[in-house]
Structures are given as structure tokens and as C-alpha cells.
Write a protein that holds these residues in place. Structure first.
Motif, PDB file in Angstrom:
ATOM      1  N   ILE A  18      16.912  36.767 -39.245  1.00 48.27           N
ATOM      2  CA  ILE A  18      17.606  38.056 -39.279  1.00 48.27           C
ATOM      3  C   ILE A  18      16.540  39.119 -39.069  1.00 48.27           C
ATOM      4  CG2 ILE A  18      19.009  39.676 -40.590  1.00 48.27           C
ATOM      5  CD1 ILE A  18      20.141  37.272 -42.139  1.00 48.27           C
ATOM      6  N   LYS A  19      16.668  39.848 -37.976  1.00 48.00           N
ATOM      7  CA  LYS A  19      15.687  40.886 -37.655  1.00 48.00           C
ATOM      8  C   LYS A  19      15.821  42.053 -38.631  1.00 48.00           C
ATOM      9  CE  LYS A  19      15.401  40.005 -32.688  1.00 48.00           C
ATOM     10  NZ  LYS A  19      15.612  40.616 -31.376  1.00 48.00           N
ATOM     11  N   GLU A  20      14.837  42.927 -38.609  1.00 45.56           N
ATOM     12  CA  GLU A  20      14.839  44.113 -39.479  1.00 45.56           C
ATOM     13  C   GLU A  20      16.090  44.961 -39.293  1.00 45.56           C
ATOM     14  OE1 GLU A  20      12.772  45.157 -41.958  1.00 45.56           O
ATOM     15  OE2 GLU A  20      11.828  43.185 -41.752  1.00 45.56           O
ATOM     16  N   ASP A  21      16.630  44.994 -38.073  1.00 49.52           N
ATOM     17  CA  ASP A  21      17.825  45.795 -37.811  1.00 49.52           C
ATOM     18  C   ASP A  21      19.112  45.069 -38.190  1.00 49.52           C
ATOM     19  OD1 ASP A  21      18.100  43.917 -35.786  1.00 49.52           O
ATOM     20  OD2 ASP A  21      18.097  45.372 -34.148  1.00 49.52           O
ATOM     21  N   GLY A  22      18.995  43.867 -38.771  1.00 48.85           N
ATOM     22  CA  GLY A  22      20.167  43.133 -39.240  1.00 48.85           C
ATOM     23  C   GLY A  22      20.799  42.209 -38.221  1.00 48.85           C
ATOM     24  N   THR A  23      20.170  42.060 -37.058  1.00 47.86           N
ATOM     25  CA  THR A  23      20.751  41.176 -36.050  1.00 47.86           C
ATOM     26  C   THR A  23      20.293  39.737 -36.259  1.00 47.86           C
ATOM     27  OG1 THR A  23      18.992  41.682 -34.470  1.00 47.86           O
ATOM     28  CG2 THR A  23      21.033  42.963 -34.286  1.00 47.86           C
ATOM     29  N   LEU A  24      21.188  38.844 -35.906  1.00 50.59           N
ATOM     30  CA  LEU A  24      20.981  37.410 -36.059  1.00 50.59           C
ATOM     31  C   LEU A  24      20.329  36.857 -34.798  1.00 50.59           C
ATOM     32  CD1 LEU A  24      21.795  35.210 -38.129  1.00 50.59           C
ATOM     33  CD2 LEU A  24      23.936  34.981 -36.875  1.00 50.59           C
ATOM     34  N   THR A  25      19.360  35.959 -34.977  1.00 46.19           N
ATOM     35  CA  THR A  25      18.688  35.367 -33.830  1.00 46.19           C
ATOM     36  C   THR A  25      18.182  33.970 -34.181  1.00 46.19           C
ATOM     37  OG1 THR A  25      17.008  35.787 -32.132  1.00 46.19           O
ATOM     38  CG2 THR A  25      16.442  36.418 -34.373  1.00 46.19           C
ATOM     39  N   PHE A  29      21.255  24.525 -35.460  1.00 42.84           N
ATOM     40  CA  PHE A  29      21.814  23.556 -36.400  1.00 42.84           C
ATOM     41  C   PHE A  29      21.087  22.230 -36.257  1.00 42.84           C
ATOM     42  CE2 PHE A  29      25.204  26.594 -35.898  1.00 42.84           C
ATOM     43  CZ  PHE A  29      25.837  26.630 -37.128  1.00 42.84           C
ATOM     44  N   LEU A  30      20.934  21.505 -37.346  1.00 42.21           N
ATOM     45  CA  LEU A  30      20.386  20.158 -37.338  1.00 42.21           C
ATOM     46  C   LEU A  30      21.533  19.188 -37.569  1.00 42.21           C
ATOM     47  CD1 LEU A  30      17.970  18.217 -37.259  1.00 42.21           C
ATOM     48  CD2 LEU A  30      17.734  18.563 -39.727  1.00 42.21           C
ATOM     49  N   GLY A  31      21.828  18.377 -36.562  1.00 34.68           N
ATOM     50  CA  GLY A  31      22.955  17.457 -36.640  1.00 34.68           C
ATOM     51  C   GLY A  31      24.230  18.146 -36.212  1.00 34.68           C
ATOM     52  N   GLY A  32      25.341  17.452 -36.380  1.00 32.66           N
ATOM     53  CA  GLY A  32      26.637  18.027 -36.030  1.00 32.66           C
ATOM     54  C   GLY A  32      26.987  17.840 -34.569  1.00 32.66           C
ATOM     55  N   CYS A  33      28.030  18.498 -34.138  1.00 34.65           N
ATOM     56  CA  CYS A  33      28.552  18.403 -32.768  1.00 34.65           C
ATOM     57  C   CYS A  33      27.742  19.331 -31.860  1.00 34.65           C
ATOM     58  CB  CYS A  33      30.022  18.789 -32.735  1.00 34.65           C
ATOM     59  SG  CYS A  33      31.055  17.804 -33.827  1.00 34.65           S
ATOM     60  N   ALA A  34      26.843  18.752 -31.114  1.00 37.08           N
ATOM     61  CA  ALA A  34      25.853  19.535 -30.360  1.00 37.08           C
ATOM     62  C   ALA A  34      26.476  20.610 -29.480  1.00 37.08           C
ATOM     63  CB  ALA A  34      24.979  18.610 -29.519  1.00 37.08           C
ATOM     64  N   GLY A  35      27.485  20.275 -28.699  1.00 34.05           N
ATOM     65  CA  GLY A  35      28.076  21.258 -27.788  1.00 34.05           C
ATOM     66  C   GLY A  35      28.677  22.440 -28.517  1.00 34.05           C
ATOM     67  N   ASN A  36      29.452  22.174 -29.556  1.00 30.81           N
ATOM     68  CA  ASN A  36      30.079  23.257 -30.318  1.00 30.81           C
ATOM     69  C   ASN A  36      29.044  24.121 -31.020  1.00 30.81           C
ATOM     70  OD1 ASN A  36      32.678  22.505 -29.621  1.00 30.81           O
ATOM     71  ND2 ASN A  36      32.872  21.132 -31.366  1.00 30.81           N
ATOM     72  N   LEU A  37      28.033  23.486 -31.582  1.00 32.57           N
ATOM     73  CA  LEU A  37      27.042  24.248 -32.333  1.00 32.57           C
ATOM     74  C   LEU A  37      26.113  25.037 -31.427  1.00 32.57           C
ATOM     75  CD1 LEU A  37      26.390  21.699 -35.186  1.00 32.57           C
ATOM     76  CD2 LEU A  37      27.919  23.685 -35.152  1.00 32.57           C
ATOM     77  N   LEU A  38      25.837  24.522 -30.237  1.00 37.59           N
ATOM     78  CA  LEU A  38      25.090  25.322 -29.260  1.00 37.59           C
ATOM     79  C   LEU A  38      25.901  26.535 -28.831  1.00 37.59           C
ATOM     80  CD1 LEU A  38      23.460  22.584 -27.000  1.00 37.59           C
ATOM     81  CD2 LEU A  38      22.272  24.237 -28.451  1.00 37.59           C
ATOM     82  N   ALA A  39      27.207  26.346 -28.687  1.00 39.80           N
ATOM     83  CA  ALA A  39      28.071  27.469 -28.315  1.00 39.80           C
ATOM     84  C   ALA A  39      28.076  28.535 -29.406  1.00 39.80           C
ATOM     85  CB  ALA A  39      29.489  26.979 -28.033  1.00 39.80           C
ATOM     86  N   ILE A  40      28.213  28.117 -30.661  1.00 36.11           N
ATOM     87  CA  ILE A  40      28.172  29.078 -31.770  1.00 36.11           C
ATOM     88  C   ILE A  40      26.844  29.840 -31.737  1.00 36.11           C
ATOM     89  CG2 ILE A  40      27.970  29.313 -34.279  1.00 36.11           C
ATOM     90  CD1 ILE A  40      30.043  27.077 -34.537  1.00 36.11           C
ATOM     91  N   LYS A  42      24.833  30.493 -29.280  1.00 38.00           N
ATOM     92  CA  LYS A  42      24.787  31.451 -28.175  1.00 38.00           C
ATOM     93  C   LYS A  42      25.688  32.654 -28.431  1.00 38.00           C
ATOM     94  CE  LYS A  42      23.594  28.193 -24.524  1.00 38.00           C
ATOM     95  NZ  LYS A  42      24.002  27.578 -23.251  1.00 38.00           N
ATOM     96  N   LEU A  43      26.856  32.405 -29.002  1.00 34.30           N
ATOM     97  CA  LEU A  43      27.805  33.497 -29.231  1.00 34.30           C
ATOM     98  C   LEU A  43      27.335  34.496 -30.285  1.00 34.30           C
ATOM     99  CD1 LEU A  43      31.148  31.501 -29.087  1.00 34.30           C
ATOM    100  CD2 LEU A  43      30.411  33.272 -27.480  1.00 34.30           C
ATOM    101  N   VAL A  44      26.591  34.026 -31.283  1.00 37.23           N
ATOM    102  CA  VAL A  44      26.171  34.920 -32.361  1.00 37.23           C
ATOM    103  C   VAL A  44      24.808  35.566 -32.116  1.00 37.23           C
ATOM    104  CG1 VAL A  44      27.555  33.622 -34.030  1.00 37.23           C
ATOM    105  CG2 VAL A  44      25.126  33.112 -33.805  1.00 37.23           C
ATOM    106  N   GLU A  45      24.069  35.094 -31.132  1.00 36.03           N
ATOM    107  CA  GLU A  45      22.725  35.620 -30.843  1.00 36.03           C
ATOM    108  C   GLU A  45      22.764  37.134 -30.596  1.00 36.03           C
ATOM    109  OE1 GLU A  45      18.610  35.520 -30.221  1.00 36.03           O
ATOM    110  OE2 GLU A  45      19.872  33.861 -30.894  1.00 36.03           O
ATOM    111  N   ALA A  50      25.772  40.462 -40.825  1.00 36.26           N
ATOM    112  CA  ALA A  50      26.841  40.643 -41.808  1.00 36.26           C
ATOM    113  C   ALA A  50      28.218  40.526 -41.150  1.00 36.26           C
ATOM    114  CB  ALA A  50      26.689  41.989 -42.507  1.00 36.26           C
ATOM    115  N   GLU A  51      28.348  41.064 -39.954  1.00 38.49           N
ATOM    116  CA  GLU A  51      29.618  40.976 -39.224  1.00 38.49           C
ATOM    117  C   GLU A  51      29.933  39.519 -38.862  1.00 38.49           C
ATOM    118  OE1 GLU A  51      31.774  42.639 -35.171  1.00 38.49           O
ATOM    119  OE2 GLU A  51      29.785  43.374 -35.699  1.00 38.49           O
ATOM    120  N   ILE A  52      28.934  38.775 -38.408  1.00 36.86           N
ATOM    121  CA  ILE A  52      29.128  37.366 -38.069  1.00 36.86           C
ATOM    122  C   ILE A  52      29.532  36.578 -39.314  1.00 36.86           C
ATOM    123  CG2 ILE A  52      27.941  35.264 -37.325  1.00 36.86           C
ATOM    124  CD1 ILE A  52      28.756  37.209 -35.048  1.00 36.86           C
TER     125      ILE A  52
END
Length: 85
Positions: A18-25, A29-40, A42-45, A50-52
Motif C-alpha cells: 500500500i503506497k503512501e497515497d493509499g493505493t494498492l500495488t 496470491f500464493l496458491g489458488g486459481c491462478a487465472g482468477n487471482l491474476l485477474a484480481i 490486475k484489476l486492483v492494481e 480502502a475502496e477495494i
């Protein structure tokens, strides 16, 4: 870098910054459904952490009471609480 050890999902943990300005980067994820978690990831980057957390909170995976997205929201909330302590 924050690490949240997940519970009740296939992924074992999620790492993120979490950067100083509050953004997520750098969401990873370790394990899980690779395609879905890669998508998540990318979408939240670059989005407001707090909004996410609010958007993903309470999302379920099938009959499970939680999901990887919900676990990410819990991790974000814990990290924000730690930062503000």
C-alpha cells in the motif's frame, strides 16, 4: 510489503503493498486459481486500498463463507489498521 495468511480458501496467502497515497500495488496470491487471482491482481492494481477492501468484503466462493477476494479485503483492512496504529 504486507502478507496476509488466508483462511478457508485455496490460496495460502496474499502479499501486497500500500503506497503512501493509499493505493494498492504488487498484489500476489500464493496458491489458488491462478487465472482468477491474476485477474484480481490486475484489476486492483493502482486502486484505492480502502475502496477495494469495501468492494471485495463479503464476497463468497460457492458455499464457502469467504473467497480469495474477501480474504484480500481482510488483509487490506489489517494492513490499514497497522499503518494507522
Amino acid at each position: 510489503m504486507y502478507r496476509y495468511n488466508t483462511s478457508g480458501v485455496c490460496a495460502r496467502s496474499v502479499d501486497f503493498d500500500i503506497k503512501e497515497d493509499g493505493t494498492l500495488t504488487n498484489v500476489s496470491f500464493l496458491g489458488g486459481c491462478a487465472g482468477n487471482l491474476l485477474a484480481i491482481s490486475k484489476l486492483v492494481e493502482g486502486k484505492d486500498a480502502a475502496e477495494i477492501a469495501q468492494i471485495l468484503k463479503g464476497n463468497r466462493c460457492g458455499a464457502k463463507p469467504t473467497s480469495c477476494g474477501d480474504q484480500l479485503s481482510k488483509g487490506i483492512e489489517a494492513a490499514l489498521a497497522q499503518r494507522n496504529a
